[in-house]
Design a protein around this motif. Structure first.
Motif, mmCIF file in Angstrom:
data_model
loop_
_atom_site.group_PDB
_atom_site.id
_atom_site.type_symbol
_atom_site.label_atom_id
_atom_site.label_comp_id
_atom_site.label_asym_id
_atom_site.label_seq_id
_atom_site.Cartn_x
_atom_site.Cartn_y
_atom_site.Cartn_z
ATOM 1 N N ALA A 86 0.840 -1.031 -0.111
ATOM 2 C CA ALA A 86 -0.034 0.045 0.029
ATOM 3 C C ALA A 86 0.766 1.249 0.032
ATOM 4 O O ALA A 86 0.712 2.044 -0.727
ATOM 5 N N ASN A 87 1.738 1.091 0.667
ATOM 6 C CA ASN A 87 2.729 2.308 0.746
ATOM 7 C C ASN A 87 3.509 2.496 -0.585
ATOM 8 O O ASN A 87 3.662 3.608 -0.870
ATOM 9 N N LEU A 88 3.850 1.444 -1.288
ATOM 10 C CA LEU A 88 4.286 1.570 -2.744
ATOM 11 C C LEU A 88 3.350 2.209 -3.688
ATOM 12 O O LEU A 88 3.801 2.935 -4.430
ATOM 13 N N LEU A 89 2.225 1.651 -3.500
ATOM 14 C CA LEU A 89 1.323 1.916 -4.458
ATOM 15 C C LEU A 89 0.603 3.675 -4.359
ATOM 16 O O LEU A 89 -0.190 3.969 -5.041
ATOM 17 N N ASN A 90 0.765 3.941 -3.138
ATOM 18 C CA ASN A 90 0.522 5.351 -2.755
ATOM 19 C C ASN A 90 1.563 6.562 -3.098
ATOM 20 O O ASN A 90 1.330 7.590 -2.561
ATOM 21 N N ARG A 91 2.795 5.919 -3.615
ATOM 22 C CA ARG A 91 3.567 6.898 -3.854
ATOM 23 C C ARG A 91 3.159 7.912 -5.102
ATOM 24 O O ARG A 91 2.285 7.713 -6.014
ATOM 25 N N PRO A 92 3.412 9.318 -4.675
ATOM 26 C CA PRO A 92 3.090 10.269 -5.731
ATOM 27 C C PRO A 92 3.777 10.085 -7.074
ATOM 28 O O PRO A 92 4.885 9.726 -7.291
ATOM 29 N N ILE A 178 -3.498 10.417 6.409
ATOM 30 C CA ILE A 178 -2.192 10.810 7.018
ATOM 31 C C ILE A 178 -1.951 12.263 6.303
ATOM 32 O O ILE A 178 -1.605 12.300 5.167
ATOM 33 N N PRO A 179 -1.671 13.188 7.080
ATOM 34 C CA PRO A 179 -1.282 14.721 6.420
ATOM 35 C C PRO A 179 0.056 14.673 5.831
ATOM 36 O O PRO A 179 0.804 13.915 6.180
ATOM 37 N N SER A 180 0.207 15.052 4.637
ATOM 38 C CA SER A 180 1.370 15.224 3.837
ATOM 39 C C SER A 180 2.425 16.249 4.549
ATOM 40 O O SER A 180 3.494 15.952 4.295
ATOM 41 N N GLU A 181 1.874 17.172 5.542
ATOM 42 C CA GLU A 181 2.856 17.948 6.167
ATOM 43 C C GLU A 181 3.565 17.149 7.227
ATOM 44 O O GLU A 181 4.901 17.652 7.118
ATOM 45 N N LEU A 182 3.256 16.164 7.664
ATOM 46 C CA LEU A 182 4.105 15.257 8.629
ATOM 47 C C LEU A 182 5.278 14.849 7.889
ATOM 48 O O LEU A 182 6.421 14.955 8.216
ATOM 49 N N TYR A 183 5.087 14.376 6.574
ATOM 50 C CA TYR A 183 6.079 13.710 5.811
ATOM 51 C C TYR A 183 7.105 15.005 5.368
ATOM 52 O O TYR A 183 8.365 14.823 5.249
ATOM 53 N N GLU A 184 6.422 16.235 4.945
ATOM 54 C CA GLU A 184 7.296 17.285 4.564
ATOM 55 C C GLU A 184 8.106 17.726 5.493
ATOM 56 O O GLU A 184 9.265 18.022 5.572
ATOM 57 N N ALA A 185 7.588 17.930 6.980
ATOM 58 C CA ALA A 185 8.346 18.296 8.133
ATOM 59 C C ALA A 185 9.651 17.168 8.559
ATOM 60 O O ALA A 185 10.431 17.664 8.636
ATOM 61 N N ILE A 200 6.345 7.417 10.977
ATOM 62 C CA ILE A 200 4.965 8.200 10.619
ATOM 63 C C ILE A 200 3.930 7.105 9.887
ATOM 64 O O ILE A 200 3.028 7.154 10.467
ATOM 65 N N THR A 201 4.430 6.336 9.032
ATOM 66 C CA THR A 201 3.397 5.670 8.205
ATOM 67 C C THR A 201 2.714 4.520 9.179
ATOM 68 O O THR A 201 1.667 4.357 9.291
#
Length: 290
Positions: A86-92, A178-185, A200-201
């Motif tokens: 799921a993590n791989l399939l949800n990559r931008p 999951i908010p994208s801001e967490l990954y950006e920070a 995070i994930t």
């Protein structure tokens, strides 16, 4: 005080009648039958705890419990695999992500009997695809579905494969929350993808993982159709590979011992209820809802 009269019952009544007819009445009837001996042409005789005494002394029951637990544990391994997928399939920017999700989900919606027929060909000891592939590298594969323990693992691997699609759908929905801001920070702090995944994930997916663990455990203890279709009731390893539900089927329908079969059904209900209770108690230690 104003009353609404009969209107609430008009709306609630059909649902209540359905619950009473299809859930509560069968549950009560099964519980009553577990204390009786039912004749082949109907009629029952009260025998008290005789069926449960036989249940405790029956070695097949313990083997069926072990088989069901082994199957369930193997299928539960599909949850961490689905987290990774799921993590791989949800990559931008991933192309054809919807196609991949559909391919993963197809085994879940397909009929277990049809899937079993395909996998019986794959597992065939003489001309099966799996043994043919192993022979290329010099390995003589076993008779997968007619060898003790190999048969159970073979069934469990098919169950794991079928469950990944549903797991992906649930986990993908969790990832969307999951908010994208967490990954950006985290990226600004120097965390790489693996560190973001671990910090995070996974923690924020624990509610979805917990839900899947409960559902998978319950469905694992309901193993019957896949086992019946893939191995077959005449398979010589079936007595050593049968699940609790198959034991219930054999007692209630093959041997026509419906009272004993009802006792097995009550045992399944108790085991699943205790496991679910344990999971809800234990989830406080690892599930994060923040």
């Amino acid at each position: 005080m104003r009353t609404d009269g009969r209107w609430p019952w008009l709306f609630v009544g059909p649902t209540f009648a359905g619950v009473l007819m299809f859930y509560l009445w069968p549950l009560g009837k099964t519980l009553y039958d577990s204390f009786t001996e039912i004749g082949p042409f109907g009629g029952s005789t009260w025998v008290g705890f005789e069926n449960y005494s036989r249940l405790v002394a029956d070695g097949e029951v313990y083997r069926a419990i072990v088989n069901t637990v082994v199957y369930t544990v193997i299928v539960l391994l599909g949850i961490p695999l689905a987290v990774v997928f799921a993590n791989l399939l949800n990559r931008p920017g991933l192309r054809f992500a919807m196609v991949y999700r559909t391919l993963f989900f197809l085994p879940y919606v397909a009929m277990p009997t049809a899937i079993s027929l395909v996998w019986r060909i794959i597992y065939n000891g003489e001309y099966g695809v799996l043994n043919q592939a192993l022979s290329v590298i010099g390995i003589n594969g076993p008779r997968w579905i007619s060898t003790e323990w190999f048969a159970l693992v073979a069934v469990a691997l098919v169950g794991l494969w079928m469950s990944i699609g549903f797991n992906l759908i649930v986990l993908s929905a969790g990832l969307k929350g999951i908010p994208s801001e967490l990954y950006e920070a985290a990226a600004l702090d120097g965390a790489n993808r693996l560190q973001q995944f671990r910090a995070i994930t996974v923690p924020l997916l624990t509610p979805s993982i917990f839900f899947l663990s409960v559902i998978t455990t319950i469905t694992g203890f309901q193993l019957f159709d896949l086992l019946f279709a893939l191995l077959g009731p005449t398979n010589p390893v079936m007595p050593k590979t049968q699940s609790l539900v198959f034991l219930f089927y054999s007692a209630a329908f093959d041997s026509n011992e419906r009272g004993y079969g009802a006792a097995v059904a009550v045992l399944i209900l108790l085991v699943v209820g205790l496991l679910t209770l344990f999971q809800f108690r234990f989830q406080r230690r690892w599930v994060s809802y923040d």
